[in-house]
Design a protein around this motif. Structure first.
Motif, PDB file in Angstrom:
ATOM      1  N   TYR A   1     137.121 -29.579  54.527  1.00  0.00           N
ATOM      2  CA  TYR A   1     138.081 -28.821  53.475  1.00  0.00           C
ATOM      3  C   TYR A   1     139.442 -29.054  53.325  1.00  0.00           C
ATOM      4  CZ  TYR A   1     140.825 -24.757  52.796  1.00  0.00           C
ATOM      5  OH  TYR A   1     141.922 -23.664  52.368  1.00  0.00           O
ATOM      6  N   ALA A  43     133.312 -29.672  59.205  1.00  0.00           N
ATOM      7  CA  ALA A  43     133.389 -28.754  58.019  1.00  0.00           C
ATOM      8  C   ALA A  43     134.978 -28.484  57.441  1.00  0.00           C
ATOM      9  CB  ALA A  43     132.858 -27.610  58.160  1.00  0.00           C
ATOM     10  N   LEU A  44     135.701 -28.360  58.834  1.00  0.00           N
ATOM     11  CA  LEU A  44     137.301 -28.118  58.761  1.00  0.00           C
ATOM     12  C   LEU A  44     138.067 -29.386  58.008  1.00  0.00           C
ATOM     13  CD1 LEU A  44     138.019 -25.956  61.526  1.00  0.00           C
ATOM     14  CD2 LEU A  44     137.840 -25.223  59.181  1.00  0.00           C
ATOM     15  N   GLY A  86     140.131 -31.535  50.954  1.00  0.00           N
ATOM     16  CA  GLY A  86     139.760 -31.332  49.580  1.00  0.00           C
ATOM     17  C   GLY A  86     138.373 -31.722  49.121  1.00  0.00           C
ATOM     18  N   PRO A 130     128.077 -28.317  55.252  1.00  0.00           N
ATOM     19  CA  PRO A 130     129.090 -28.972  54.330  1.00  0.00           C
ATOM     20  C   PRO A 130     128.949 -30.386  54.396  1.00  0.00           C
ATOM     21  CG  PRO A 130     129.848 -26.929  55.520  1.00  0.00           C
ATOM     22  CD  PRO A 130     128.692 -27.493  56.237  1.00  0.00           C
ATOM     23  N   VAL A 166     135.449 -30.307  50.072  1.00  0.00           N
ATOM     24  CA  VAL A 166     134.815 -28.993  49.791  1.00  0.00           C
ATOM     25  C   VAL A 166     135.730 -27.978  49.782  1.00  0.00           C
ATOM     26  CG1 VAL A 166     132.626 -30.019  50.621  1.00  0.00           C
ATOM     27  CG2 VAL A 166     134.324 -28.665  52.173  1.00  0.00           C
ATOM     28  N   GLY A 167     135.439 -26.933  48.933  1.00  0.00           N
ATOM     29  CA  GLY A 167     136.185 -25.790  48.863  1.00  0.00           C
ATOM     30  C   GLY A 167     136.103 -24.684  49.982  1.00  0.00           C
ATOM     31  N   LEU A 168     136.840 -23.668  49.964  1.00  0.00           N
ATOM     32  CA  LEU A 168     136.631 -22.739  51.133  1.00  0.00           C
ATOM     33  C   LEU A 168     135.275 -22.282  51.316  1.00  0.00           C
ATOM     34  CD1 LEU A 168     138.272 -21.512  53.546  1.00  0.00           C
ATOM     35  CD2 LEU A 168     138.581 -19.667  51.793  1.00  0.00           C
ATOM     36  N   GLU A 169     134.745 -21.884  50.137  1.00  0.00           N
ATOM     37  CA  GLU A 169     133.274 -21.035  50.090  1.00  0.00           C
ATOM     38  C   GLU A 169     132.224 -21.999  50.769  1.00  0.00           C
ATOM     39  OE1 GLU A 169     132.200 -19.469  46.422  1.00  0.00           O
ATOM     40  OE2 GLU A 169     134.026 -18.064  46.452  1.00  0.00           O
ATOM     41  N   ASP A 170     132.451 -23.386  50.235  1.00  0.00           N
ATOM     42  CA  ASP A 170     131.441 -24.353  50.725  1.00  0.00           C
ATOM     43  C   ASP A 170     131.593 -24.642  52.165  1.00  0.00           C
ATOM     44  OD1 ASP A 170     130.020 -24.604  48.459  1.00  0.00           O
ATOM     45  OD2 ASP A 170     131.501 -26.402  47.595  1.00  0.00           O
ATOM     46  N   THR A 171     132.784 -24.463  52.745  1.00  0.00           N
ATOM     47  CA  THR A 171     133.186 -24.734  54.143  1.00  0.00           C
ATOM     48  C   THR A 171     132.359 -23.920  55.027  1.00  0.00           C
ATOM     49  OG1 THR A 171     135.300 -25.584  53.616  1.00  0.00           O
ATOM     50  CG2 THR A 171     134.904 -25.060  56.046  1.00  0.00           C
TER      51      THR A 171
END
Length: 600
Positions: free
Chosen positions: A37, A33-34, A40, A466, A42-47
């Motif tokens: 993120y 997941a990280l 780029g 994610p 996925v965004g922070l919310e999706d992470t």
């Protein structure tokens, strides 16, 4: 690098890390997941969306419900029924055990059912003179089949349901999974009876779990020798009512009887100086003397209590006085109420000596037998001054079938199943309400609810969501689907199902079946869209293939749980597992299209 290339690279690294099995799966999932993120994708919310998803909430709530069923004594009761009806017949034992495991799995998941039934099945094997290796693999494989009986049987079912809703707008019925789950269960039982004797490994484990089924009788013999401990209830018309407790004496007629304690019906010590109607008295002596005394004073013996020590309301705990304990040098005697005012000392024994019937000083290594309510035992035996021999919770779960909270537990489970089956409210809400009800009704404590969480599963699902999202949003799923279609698409939709099953099943032997489903579901849906196949068909194929985690111990936690108690080795699973795998393949490829046609 393009977004697709980065997503594929992360996917390959994640699968390799799972197979390598040197890093905790939680670290791998969160790292994925990280990584998405950081690049780029996925965004922070999706992470971190997975930690707030309804899927994770539903799975967590079901863990609490599973803990409540076990804590209420339901699994102990089911185990006693299994022992009663199986007798010495291997076939009857296998059928009953596997059906019981599958039904329990349907309600509380594979891992919950195997964890709950594992000690009981091992003890059953020992009592019947069988090796645990004969029973534990069939039990685990029955759990895998049972996970497809209804929606709540597996987190994979929930993932498949959510994918169906997002793709088509309609879900899969609560009992609809049973269309494939029931044939899988019946086929697994049949193959076990037919091929089990020749394919199941014959192993001897290094150690076996402790059997506490006759714990009361064992403690009675250890501490009291030929004496017996009995619990007598004082009715309203008894001559003892109103008599001073201090004047109790029964040493005539050539016998003797010792009053150990006066307690309330729930096991809490009485603080009154006189006998009161409704109280219970705990006495020690020969059984004939106890019977004579009870008849003389019109007292009733508690037939539901195990040796006067254990019942659904109260129990016992054995503790050893620790070195440098604050209790060393203090006085103890049978009948003494502990400092908390909730526990009674039934017996005090010095190392290597018989139980002391009078007052004596406590020394390091002394053993104390304590009695009280189950909640008081749970609370007051966790003390740095003493070492607990067997936890009260473990004793209660093995010795008290259908405890006092069994009725509310079963009612809550019944209501939850109805809500999930009828879709009156969202599944996460129904399960969360059930979990909260279990705590409010005191079927489980908040601490037990916390301990019931399989954090590995929850973090794995939350961390992998994610990646599943990225596989879809970047178009990676479409590219992989096009590749699969180009390879096997010429053979028609049925060959595509074969490809989906093989990829899912092979991956499921190496990594968690939940992680496998999260990776494969978006790819399978893209295959369905690319080839104009009914999405329900591919989703159910993925569901069946994900449950076919049978060839290695690392495939599921349930497979790993049975490894040590049975004495299995890593390579013991594939022989019998391949036979069952063939059944899963037949169901996924041939039977699924019957109920969910390939073409819509």
């Amino acid at each position: 690098m393009t977004d697709v290339s980065i997503t594929l690279l992360v996917l390959v690294v994640v699968v390799a890390a799972f197979v390598w099995n040197r890093l905790p799966v939680e670290v791998v999932a969160l790292g994925a997941a990280l990584a998405l993120y950081g690049t780029g994708i996925v965004g922070l919310e999706d992470t971190f969306a997975g930690f707030g998803s309804g899927t994770v909430v539903l799975i967590a709530a079901l863990f609490v419900v599973a803990e409540a069923i076990d804590a209420a004594g339901v699994t102990t009761w089911l185990g006693s029924l299994l022992i009663r009806f199986s007798g010495t017949s291997r076939s009857r034992l296998m059928v009953l055990m596997m059906v019981l495991t599958a039904l329990l799995t349907a309600l509380i998941s594979v891992n919950g059912a195997v964890a709950a039934l594992l000690p009981m099945v091992v003890v059953l094997a020992v009592r019947l003179g069988r090796r645990p290796s004969e029973l534990l693999m069939p039990m685990a494989f029955a759990a895998h089949a049972g996970s497809l009986l209804i929606l709540t049987g597996s987190p994979v079912n929930i993932l498949v349901l959510n994918a169906a809703v997002e793709t088509t707008g309609t879900g899969i019925g609560f009992f609809e999974f049973g269309l494939v789950g029931l044939p899988l269960l019946l086929g697994t039982i049949g193959l076990t009876l037919w091929l089990g004797p020749s394919l199941l490994p014959n192993r001897t484990p290094e150690a076996l779990p402790k059997d506490l089924g006759s714990h009361g009788a064992t403690l009675m013999t250890h501490y009291l020798g030929d004496d017996r401990l009995s619990r007598l209830t004082i009715p309203a018309g008894s001559a003892l009512v109103g008599q001073p407790v201090a004047c109790f004496q029964e040493d005539d007629d050539g016998g003797h009887l010792h009053l150990i304690s006066v307690q309330k019906p729930d096991g809490k010590p009485s603080t009154l100086a006189t006998f009161t109607a409704g109280d219970d008295i705990v006495v020690r002596g020969g059984q004939p003397r106890i019977d004579t005394f009870a008849a003389r004073h019109g007292l009733t013996q508690d037939d539901n209590a195990t040796c006067g020590l254990i019942s659904s309301s109260y129990g016992v705990a054995e503790v050893v006085v620790a070195p440098r304990s604050n209790l060393v040098g203090t006085e103890a005697y049978p009948g003494m109420v502990t400092e908390s005012g909730t526990l009674v000392v039934l017996a005090h024994q010095h190392p290597g000596e018989q139980e002391s019937s009078g007052r004596s000083l406590i020394t390091a290594g002394d053993r104390l037998l304590l009695q009280g309510t189950w909640s008081a035992l749970d609370q007051h035996t966790v003390d740095h001054n003493v070492l607990l021999v067997d936890s009260p919770d473990t004793i209660r779960r093995q010795t008290v079938p259908l405890g006092p909270r069994a009725t509310p537990a079963l009612i809550v489970v019944g209501i939850m199943v109805v809500l999930l089956a009828t879709n009156l409210i969202p599944a996460p809400v129904a399960a969360l309400l059930a979990a909260m009800a279990m705590v409010v009704l005191r079927v489980v404590t908040v601490q037990q609810a916390h301990r019931s969480m399989a954090w590995t599963t929850l973090i794995l699902v939350a961390g992998m969501i994610p990646l599943s999202t990225a596989i879809t949003s970047t178009g990676t799923a479409e590219i992989l689907a096009e590749g699969m279609v180009s390879v096997v698409g010429g053979g028609g939709p049925l060959l595509l199902l074969v490809g989906i099953f093989v990829v899912t099943a092979v991956l499921g032997q190496l990594i968690s079946n939940t992680a496998t489903a999260l990776i494969i579901i978006p790819i399978a849906l893209s295959v369905a869209q690319e080839s104009s196949i009914n999405p329900y068909t591919v989703l159910m194929c993925v569901s069946v293939a994900s449950s076919a985690a049978l060839l290695t111990p690392v495939a599921t936690p349930a497979n790993m749980m049975i490894m040590q108690p049975a004495g299995y080795r890593f390579g013991d699973y594939w022989k019998f597992g391949l036979a069952i795998m063939a059944l899963y393949a037949a169901v996924a490829i041939l039977l699924v299209p019957v109920f969910w046609p390939l073409q819509t």
